[in-house]
Design an enzyme around this catalytic site. Structure first.
Site, PDB file in Angstrom:
ATOM      1  CE  LYS A 222      -0.986   9.149   2.721  1.00  0.00           C
ATOM      2  NZ  LYS A 222      -0.427   7.910   2.075  1.00  0.00           N
TER       3      LYS A 222
ATOM      4  N   GLY B  28       3.212   9.010   1.250  1.00  0.00           N
ATOM      5  CA  GLY B  28       3.773   7.980   0.156  1.00  0.00           C
ATOM      6  C   GLY B  28       3.202   6.560   0.390  1.00  0.00           C
TER       7      GLY B  28
ATOM      8  CB  SER C 286       4.026   4.017   4.194  1.00  0.00           C
ATOM      9  OG  SER C 286       3.134   5.057   4.102  1.00  0.00           O
TER      10      SER C 286
ATOM     11  CB  ALA D 225       0.950   1.425   9.947  1.00  0.00           C
TER      12      ALA D 225
ATOM     13  CE  LYS E 167      -3.802   7.132   0.144  1.00  0.00           C
ATOM     14  NZ  LYS E 167      -3.525   5.860   0.960  1.00  0.00           N
TER      15      LYS E 167
ATOM     16  CB  SER F   9      -6.424  -0.630   1.074  1.00  0.00           C
ATOM     17  OG  SER F   9      -7.311   0.704   0.862  1.00  0.00           O
TER      18      SER F   9
ATOM     19  CG  ASN G 120      -9.929   4.462   1.741  1.00  0.00           C
ATOM     20  OD1 ASN G 120     -10.869   5.249   1.910  1.00  0.00           O
ATOM     21  ND2 ASN G 120      -8.895   4.632   2.383  1.00  0.00           N
TER      22      ASN G 120
END
Length: 293
Positions: free
Chosen positions: A70, A99, A101, A103, A156, A219, A221
């Site tokens: 992504k 989508g 998810s 890991a 996103k 996340s 980010n």
């Protein structure tokens, strides 16, 4: 046979799914040749895609490519599907697996729903790929457009930085809900600006990916955005100590706005924050952009 390019967390998670399904796979390294008859999964950072594809293009031109990366390529502003077409040719068999998810949750076999889409709406081949990967906990829903999924997946990451900034400034659930709702609206308008169709089967995963990435310290980010309220860009990156795709993607925001004419006030705020690199000005500018939408 499935060849997974990428030995990071997501490559390992997909390998665990294939093991559950008793599917043959190999985790590729740069010293080995890629089997040209295998399904090739891209699970590497977007910045590495062009080099890896170019160095292996003889073996990849007739392969089925499934991209999970992504991001937007720096300087060219290209998405992974555009890079692949440029390097391997316009007729490649190319799919995107995207989508909400994490890991670690896939490896723990927790219920997960993703979209699988192709460039040319090849649903027959998509169903064949789905049979290889799908389990009772890792489900795939066929969607219509790789292009929309990949653009949404890149955006996103930018909005996750925004939500991290919001939390770092002391704003929580009410504000974050507003940010995510408007981020979804910006994303859909941007896809439409490029002429990328977002069908009903993709909307659920696009929104889910936004919510997941914009709401959790898992996340990278989101964590990066939170650090930006106290630290410089470089110091924030050091704190995350891993790839922050949104940091690279944000550099394409002026191009995306100019190319489509779509107004992206929240994405532009993150861009301005990265460029100005001044934690002292963030809160005042954040309050201003919240009031403007």
């Amino acid at each position: 046979m499935v060849t997974i390019l990428g030995r990071g967390a997501w490559g390992s998670a997909l390998a665990s799914v294939l093991e559950t399904n008793n599917q043959d796979y190999v985790l590729w390294d740069r010293k080995s040749e890629i089997d040209p008859t295998s399904i090739v999964v891209l699970a590497i950072p977007t910045r590495a895609i062009r080099e890896v594809l170019y160095n292996n293009k003889v073996n990849l031109k007739n392969s089925i490519i499934v991209n999970t990366s992504k991001g937007i390529e720096k300087d060219t502003h290209k998405l992974p599907f555009e890079i692949a077409r440029e390097v391997l040719g316009a007729n490649i068999k190319y799919f995107s697996l995207f989508g909400p998810s994490f890991a670690v949750e896939v490896e723990e076999k927790l219920p997960t729903l993703l979209n699988l889409a192709s460039i040319d709406n090849d649903k027959k081949l998509a169903n064949g790929i789905r049979e290889i990967f799908e389990t009772d906990y890792f489900r795939l829903r066929i969607a219509g457009s790789s292009q929309a999924l990949e653009l949404s997946g890149a955006m996103k990451n930018i909005y996750a930085i925004l939500c991290g900034i919001s939390e770092g400034l002391g704003f929580f659930f009410n504000t974050r809900s507003q940010l995510i709702g408007h981020a979804y609206k910006e994303t859909i308008k941007l896809c439409e600006g490029f002429g990328y169709k977002v069908d009903s089967d993709a909307m659920e995963c696009i929104m889910g990916d936004l919510v997941l990435t914009c709401s959790s310290l898992e996340s990278r980010n989101f964590r990066f955005g939170k650090y930006l309220t106290k630290l410089s860009v470089d110091d924030a990156l050091q704190q995350v100590a891993s790839t922050v795709e949104g940091r690279n993607n944000i550099l394409s925001v002026p191009y995306l706005i100019e190319k489509t004419g779509v107004d992206l006030p929240f994405a532009k705020f993150v861009y301005d924050t990265i460029i100005s690199d001044s934690p002292k000005t963030i809160e005042a500018r954040f309050r201003e952009v919240i009031k403007s939408v």
